[in-house]
Design an enzyme around this catalytic site. Structure first.
Site, mmCIF file in Angstrom:
data_model
loop_
_atom_site.group_PDB
_atom_site.id
_atom_site.type_symbol
_atom_site.label_atom_id
_atom_site.label_comp_id
_atom_site.label_asym_id
_atom_site.label_seq_id
_atom_site.Cartn_x
_atom_site.Cartn_y
_atom_site.Cartn_z
ATOM 1 N N ASP A 401 91.762 60.670 76.310
ATOM 2 C CA ASP A 401 92.617 60.809 77.482
ATOM 3 C C ASP A 401 94.096 60.996 77.193
ATOM 4 O O ASP A 401 94.837 61.428 78.083
ATOM 5 C CB ASP A 401 92.407 59.613 78.416
ATOM 6 C CG ASP A 401 91.076 59.705 79.157
ATOM 7 O OD1 ASP A 401 90.574 60.836 79.290
ATOM 8 O OD2 ASP A 401 90.543 58.674 79.581
ATOM 9 N N TYR A 482 88.912 58.324 86.547
ATOM 10 C CA TYR A 482 89.133 56.919 86.202
ATOM 11 C C TYR A 482 90.591 56.509 86.362
ATOM 12 O O TYR A 482 91.499 57.283 86.053
ATOM 13 C CB TYR A 482 88.712 56.642 84.754
ATOM 14 C CG TYR A 482 87.283 56.166 84.599
ATOM 15 C CD1 TYR A 482 86.863 54.974 85.181
ATOM 16 C CD2 TYR A 482 86.363 56.893 83.862
ATOM 17 C CE1 TYR A 482 85.555 54.536 85.044
ATOM 18 C CE2 TYR A 482 85.056 56.464 83.718
ATOM 19 C CZ TYR A 482 84.657 55.277 84.313
ATOM 20 O OH TYR A 482 83.372 54.850 84.173
#
Length: 785
Positions: A401, A482
């Site tokens: 990420d 998320y």
């Protein structure tokens, strides 16, 4: 006019709500580009002046300058002029719309620890020189590269130079391949390809589906994985997904239809679909797939429809107790100090600096307790989610990420919900493609009192109880489906906890009666959960009492011991064992928590002759932090070697400043940083040590993860606990509490401050005006629209 995305670099979350119908059409069709491009800086920007702030802390002045801070506006403007107009061979193109080499981002290149320590000790003549880290998106697909440079010293003068940035990368390179094609080519390919496939797709997914209307409940988009090299070709597996009109939850709307795209050629007209997969059957061409759909016996699978089941809120609940406001925390008066300019914090003996990076978010530097150094650097390195499944998406899906710039995805926190209304809020800024971007109120700091005391005891004649008050620095990064909450918690006894929580929409798979149960559970009509592992890597450059530290394993072991007083030897018992870790190594947390790791200077003793130090161990959350189960992952190879064990100890080097690079996914077999090469047998006794530790968990989503994963079920933390570091508990001097004399009701004694009068709590102190929250859409990267 600037493009809507940064040309050429992958992103996990492609679809954005656009204001023109054409943009909507293009974005919906090409959500496959989720793994292929980055956002342009101005869509991060916030317009206007931050609102006036109420006094939530004491204004203080930092003892010295924050040498880890980012570049100033003046430094960046001078840097950009130097890059574009100075003598160099970068061949930069100022216009984002034009082809050629372009600046992707600029940020401060943090100074070497050696230079900082010399500055802090006074042995240096001044503060460390300031250098910039400049990343260039160079070339054209398929020969595109990401090139990194260090430029300095700053501000620009006659001594400023441009040097390839290779010293932090043990690959020896300052450049890596960029497999992603340009965004314009992807959009153009989609415009040409989708119409030819429309009849086929509508036959499988329903006549009412659309590909160009994100407001339509039955709109379909495409999600594509990051491109990979396969037999010399650049390929990407893609999946059709619902757009997520109801709750922006496309990751729950997998349709069970996949295709493999070859994007190797520079001309998008030469791109091609190599394979299809539907209902577990692979078809080796579009023609073969189309023909099969017309044959007798071809089975169509049900459509995974969007609906209210994706909503995270129930505004019509019949649970009456919910209509009563819940308890809230209030702050009588601020007890911590903050220097906003230098991002310096002081609380109850703790002091530290905060620095922000658009890649990893915040890092804390120079953490001291009662004047003694504890940790030089503490911050996130990488956040990985590795999936498994029997379809070509989940079976090959890994997200790293920081590649999507987690620090740029720290959006404004919601006061009273993300953090108490009385918290102090800090803004973050960064520079992308020559433009300054801004997220207000994206860091919060606050003091909080737990629902349990830090100590208590009831004796025959008294009761003593101390409140458990601690200090938190918190951020939330929203990376597509998320939301990662990351917090640093400081306790009155000198303990430090690093904690992560995850919430948001899971990335699901399509339910089939085949091997789906091997990878998860059926959780909706056509939705299967998908097993995955979250591993978030953090760096703790520990300086417990100074830079000379030793790591010792302290175990509790079974023993059979003869004692002179025991009439029936030997006695089955237990004892402590101590083993010094002499070389760099990785470790997994021992079973039964029967071993801890002690770090400290073995020449520094407390008043009782015991070594002063800190214990490193798992903290609160859902059990011990985890490491990756998969060995030698096919999907990510050597890009995440740090994930193979729970934590690591290495010797600090100015050339080993981070465990990975955000561009490691571009070349997984030969990444810019191969962490395994950090562990090379060096002696680490009484050396400057770095702990790289992992947080996270193995996530097997269940029906309770719909619509969102709950943060208390996905928490993980690490604690640094003082161990013989003080001569006695230091929280005695900083905690507040009461001692009750059980013999004399009139002899109640309080220690520390307490409220002696009624508190006047304004509504805004517990229920802030939410209309003041930033208006307009949050430009969160979406899997598709």
């Amino acid at each position: 006019m600037a493009k809507s995305v940064l040309d050429g670099l992958p992103t996990r979350l492609p679809y954005y709500k656009q204001r023109s119908w054409v943009s909507i059409t293009l974005s919906s069709m090409i959500a496959f580009a989720t793994a292929l491009w980055f956002l342009q800086p101005d869509i991060f920007s916030r317009v206007g002046t931050p609102p006036p702030r109420i006094r939530t802390h004491n204004e203080i002045r930092a003892p010295r300058e924050n040498v880890w801070g980012d570049l100033t506006d003046k430094e960046v403007w001078g840097l950009q002029d130097f890059l574009y107009n100075g003598p160099n061979d970068l061949n930069l193109t100022p216009s984002i719309n034009a082809t050629g080499n372009k600046i992707y981002y600029t940020q401060a290149l943090r100074p070497n620890k050696t230079d900082v320590l010399n500055y802090m000790s006074g042995s240096a003549t001044g503060i460390p020189q300031k250098w910039a880290h400049v990343v260039i998106n160079a070339g054209e697909h398929p020969h595109r590269t990401v090139d990194e440079y260090m430029v300095g010293p700053l501000p620009v003068d006659t001594t400023t130079e441009i040097i390839p940035l290779s010293y932090p990368y043990n690959s020896g390179r300052s450049s890596t391949v960029n497999l992603a094609p340009g965004q314009e080519a992807i959009l153009a390919w989609s415009m040409s390809a989708i119409p030819e496939l429309l009849d086929l797709l509508q036959d499988l997914l329903g006549d009412d589906i659309t590909f160009d209307d994100p407001s339509n409940l039955h709109n379909i988009g495409v999600h594509g994985q990051a491109p990979k090299l396969e037999s010399g070709r650049i390929i990407s597996w893609c999946s059709l997904m619902g757009s997520g009109v109801v709750a922006e939850a496309p990751s729950l709307l997998i349709q069970g239809l996949y295709f493999k795209l070859d994007v190797s050629e520079a001309d998008y007209l030469n791109w091609s679909i190599m394979k299809w997969m539907y209902n577990g059957i692979v078809y080796h061409s579009t023609e073969e797939f189309r023909k099969a759909t017309k044959e007798a016996g071809f089975v169509k699978t049900p459509i995974n429809r969007d609906g209210d089941w994706t909503l995270t809120e129930d505004f019509d609940s019949d649970v009456k107790e919910r209509d009563i406001p819940p308890p809230v925390m209030v702050q009588s008066a601020p007890r911590y100090g903050l220097d906003r300019k230098q991002q310096y914090v002081s609380w109850m003996g703790f002091e530290f600096y905060i620095a922000h990076s658009q890649i990893t978010g915040i890092t804390l530097f120079d953490i001291k307790f009662q004047g003694e150094p504890i940790i030089y650097e503490l911050g996130l390195q990488e956040a990985m989610a590795h999936y498994a499944g029997d379809d070509p998406m989940q079976g090959n899906q890994v997200f790293l990420d920081t590649f999507y710039n987690m620090g740029a995805l720290m959006f404004e926190l919601v006061p009273g919900y993300d953090c108490p209304a009385y918290a102090s809020y800090l803004d973050t800024t960064w520079w992308r493609e020559g433009k300054k971007a801004y997220n207000k109120n994206s860091i919060c700091l606050f003091e909080f009192t737990a629902d349990h005391p830090i100590q208590r005891h009831t004796a025959s004649e008294y009761v003593s109880v101390s409140r458990n008050t601690y200090f938190i620095v918190r951020t939330v990064s929203t990376v597509g489906n998320y939301d990662y909450t990351i917090e640093y918690i400081f306790y009155l006894d000198g303990a430090i906890e690093v904690k992560i929580r995850a919430s948001g929409f899971i990335f699901s798979s399509y339910w089939s009666t085949g091997r789906s149960p091997e990878y998860g559970f059926r959780i909706h009509d056509q939705v299967a959960s998908s097993i995955h592992t979250h591993v978030l890597n953090f760096k703790a450059d520990v300086d417990v009492g100074g830079t000379q530290n030793t790591l010792t394993r302290v175990g509790i072991e079974h023993a059979e011991i003869d004692y002179p007083w025991d009439a029936l030897p030997p006695r089955n018992t237990m004892h402590l064992t101590r083993q010094v870790v002499t070389e760099e190594a990785g470790f997994n947390w021992p079973a039964n928590t029967r071993e801890t790791f002690f770090i400290g200077d073995n020449t520094s003793l407390n008043a009782w002759g015991q070594e002063k130090g800190y214990i490193v161990r798992p903290g609160t959350g859902m059990g011990s932090p985890v490491h990756l189960v998969i060995q030698n992952s096919t999907a990510i190879s050597k890009a995440v070697e740090w994930a193979s064990m729970d934590f690591w100890v290495t010797r600090q080097k100015d050339t080993e400043i981070k465990s990975g690079s955000p561009f490691n996914p571009q070349d997984i077999h030969n990444p810019l940083i191969d962490f395994s090469r950090f562990i090379d047998g060096e002696n680490i006794e009484q050396k400057d040590l770095v702990i790289y530790f992992n947080l996270g968990g193995h996530h097997v989503p269940h029906s309770g993860d719909l619509p969102n994963t709950l943060s208390h079920t996905s928490a993980s933390s690490m604690m640094f606990l003082p161990h013989n570091f003080h001569d006695r508990d230091p929280s005695r001097k900083t905690s507040t509490g009461v001692k009750l004399d059980l013999r004399n009701r009139n002899n109640t004694k309080y220690y520390g401050g307490r409220n002696k009068e009624d508190l006047l709590v304004k509504l805004e102190d517990v229920e802030p005006d939410m209309d003041a929250y930033s208006s307009g859409e949050k430009n969160v990267r979406k899997l598709l629209g």
